[in-house]
Scaffold this active site. Structure first.
Site, PDB file in Angstrom:
ATOM      1  N   TYR A  58     -13.037 -12.197  62.812  1.00  0.00           N
ATOM      2  CA  TYR A  58     -12.007 -11.539  63.456  1.00  0.00           C
ATOM      3  C   TYR A  58     -12.261  -9.961  63.264  1.00  0.00           C
ATOM      4  CZ  TYR A  58      -7.457  -9.356  64.623  1.00  0.00           C
ATOM      5  OH  TYR A  58      -6.748  -8.672  65.121  1.00  0.00           O
ATOM      6  N   ASP A  61      -9.511 -14.025  53.536  1.00  0.00           N
ATOM      7  CA  ASP A  61      -8.491 -13.134  53.114  1.00  0.00           C
ATOM      8  C   ASP A  61      -9.173 -12.030  52.298  1.00  0.00           C
ATOM      9  OD1 ASP A  61      -6.467 -14.122  54.624  1.00  0.00           O
ATOM     10  OD2 ASP A  61      -5.540 -15.062  53.022  1.00  0.00           O
TER      11      ASP A  61
HETATM   12  N1  UDP Z   1      -0.283 -16.147  53.715  1.00  0.00           N
HETATM   13  C1  UDP Z   1       0.317 -17.176  52.983  1.00  0.00           C
HETATM   14  N2  UDP Z   1       1.035 -18.363  53.602  1.00  0.00           N
HETATM   15  C2  UDP Z   1       1.027 -18.323  54.913  1.00  0.00           C
HETATM   16  C3  UDP Z   1       0.586 -17.421  55.943  1.00  0.00           C
HETATM   17  C4  UDP Z   1      -0.049 -16.144  55.215  1.00  0.00           C
HETATM   18  O1  UDP Z   1       0.351 -17.004  51.628  1.00  0.00           O
HETATM   19  O2  UDP Z   1       1.544 -19.659  55.418  1.00  0.00           O
HETATM   20  C5  UDP Z   1      -0.566 -15.023  53.077  1.00  0.00           C
HETATM   21  C6  UDP Z   1      -2.233 -14.541  53.677  1.00  0.00           C
HETATM   22  O3  UDP Z   1      -2.996 -15.512  52.700  1.00  0.00           O
HETATM   23  C7  UDP Z   1      -2.323 -13.555  53.410  1.00  0.00           C
HETATM   24  C8  UDP Z   1      -0.997 -12.669  53.829  1.00  0.00           C
HETATM   25  O4  UDP Z   1      -0.059 -13.849  53.650  1.00  0.00           O
HETATM   26  O5  UDP Z   1      -2.595 -12.825  52.339  1.00  0.00           O
HETATM   27  C9  UDP Z   1      -0.908 -12.298  55.261  1.00  0.00           C
HETATM   28  O6  UDP Z   1      -1.293 -12.924  56.027  1.00  0.00           O
HETATM   29  P1  UDP Z   1      -1.079 -12.979  57.733  1.00  0.00           P
HETATM   30  O7  UDP Z   1      -1.992 -14.283  58.295  1.00  0.00           O
HETATM   31  O8  UDP Z   1       0.235 -12.752  57.970  1.00  0.00           O
HETATM   32  O9  UDP Z   1      -2.151 -11.817  58.157  1.00  0.00           O
HETATM   33  P2  UDP Z   1      -3.289 -11.051  57.877  1.00  0.00           P
HETATM   34  O10 UDP Z   1      -3.345 -10.469  56.847  1.00  0.00           O
HETATM   35  O11 UDP Z   1      -4.411 -12.390  57.727  1.00  0.00           O
HETATM   36  O12 UDP Z   1      -3.788 -10.571  59.190  1.00  0.00           O
END
Ligand code: UDP
Length: 326
Positions: free
Chosen positions: A145, A290
């Protein structure tokens, strides 16, 4: 001749695009929403806005719309944007994001539309060397992405270099966008919601237990840290970017974040406080793609665009909570 007030909003039926469309209308612009409704919703498009159902990968669709409405600028929100999905299905990301952007730019060139505001992402940084991360931090994305968005930034830069009189861009690198318009009616929606805040809120509502992805990250509490920004503040920055073009700000990149970081655990606590509900959760493995920590330096956007985010974390959660309880 282009019409100064007409703005072409690619992906305007989606979560961020629909907030942008609303703001443009409030500010007296005439947004043209172009969307294939693959992840957007027709009901998110206000009736005052023109809607064109079309696909960015079909050049004819875009050219027809540009030719008909003669926008002065394009805002490009249309993209696939789920990090874990980009890891498992990278070609979807290169096609939906990179290939579609090329088609859009070609159509813009042919129809002499000279300005674009591009939705980029903090994911271009990967695991930043320095926090808060500035725009000049090396960009080393750790997932497809982020790579797809970085490729598009390179394409924008090369295009602006090749056609300095006829093509200018502003790229906005979003950190974690959340919340919803306080007046309601639009928000994050879809069959597979992967983002943290909606998932925490759904857990608070009792519909699904939250899984926290990893508790062994190199952060103080072991969970990932992100910088959350309200969608309306983010859209305000786009309006400021439009104005900045008129002052001769061209071909620039700006971070859009709050400059504050919150861990996943801190987010759970914040939601519990704002909603008064418990958030049932368990810990799972790390999620592929991540990074551990992402916090923006938004100094450049503040100084050059004059941007001031107005919503804090509580308001982000409150407005998202209102939306989830609709
Ligand atoms: N995350 C989590 N559980 C979830 C969704 C996200 O622990 O159900 C964590 C994810 O691993 C990341 C953070 O929350 O560290 C933000 O994730 P999100 O998908 O919202 O946004 P990203 O930073 O990936 O664009």
């Amino acid at each position: 001749m282009s019409d100064k007030k007409v703005i072409f909003v690619a992906g305007g039926a989606g979560y961020i695009g629909s907030h942008m469309t609303r703001l443009l209308l409030e500010e007296g612009f005439k947004p043209i929403v172009f969307d294939n409704l693959s992840t957007g919703f027709r009901e998110f498009v206000p009736k005052e806005a023109r809607f064109v159902r079309g696909d960015l990968r079909r050049e004819r669709d875009i050219e027809n719309a540009l030719e008909r409405y003669r926008p002065s600028a394009v805002m490009h929100f249309a993209a696939a944007l789920v990090v874990p999905e980009s890891v498992s299905d990278p070609l979807k990301y290169y096609e939906n994001n990179v290939a579609a952007a090329i088609t859009l730019l070609r159509a813009m060139r042919r129809q002499k539309v000279k300005r674009i505001i591009f939705s980029s992402t903090a994911a271009v940084y990967g695991e930043p060397q320095r926090i808060p991360v500035r725009e000049d931090n090396p960009a080393c994305p750790v997932n497809p992405y982020g790579r797809s968005k970085l490729m598009i930034e390179a394409i924008l830069k090369d295009t602006a270099y090749a056609y300095p009189e006829d093509f200018r861009y502003i790229s906005l690198r979003y950190f974690n966008v959340a919340g919803a318009h306080p007046a309601g009616g639009i928000g994050q929606k879809g069959p597979q919601i992967t983002h943290l805040i909606p998932n925490i809120l759904r857990a608070a509502m009792g519909s699904k237990k939250l899984t926290v992805f990893g508790k062994d990250w190199p952060t103080p509490d072991g969970t990932c840290i992100r910088d959350y920004i309200h969608v309306v503040d983010l859209c305000q920055a786009h309006l400021l970017a439009l104005k900045a073009f008129d002052r001769g700000v061209n071909n620039e990149i700006f971070n859009l974040g709050s400059s504050k970081g919150f861990s996943v655990k801190a987010m759970i606590r914040a939601v519990e406080q704002v909603t008064g509900k418990k958030v049932p959760h368990r810990y799972g493995p790390r999620r592929p793609g991540d990074p551990a920590r992402l916090i923006a330096s938004s100094k450049k956007a503040r100084e050059i665009l004059g941007w001031r985010p107005r919503y804090g974390l509580d308001e982000i959660i409150e407005t998202a909570w209102q939306w989830e309880n609709r």
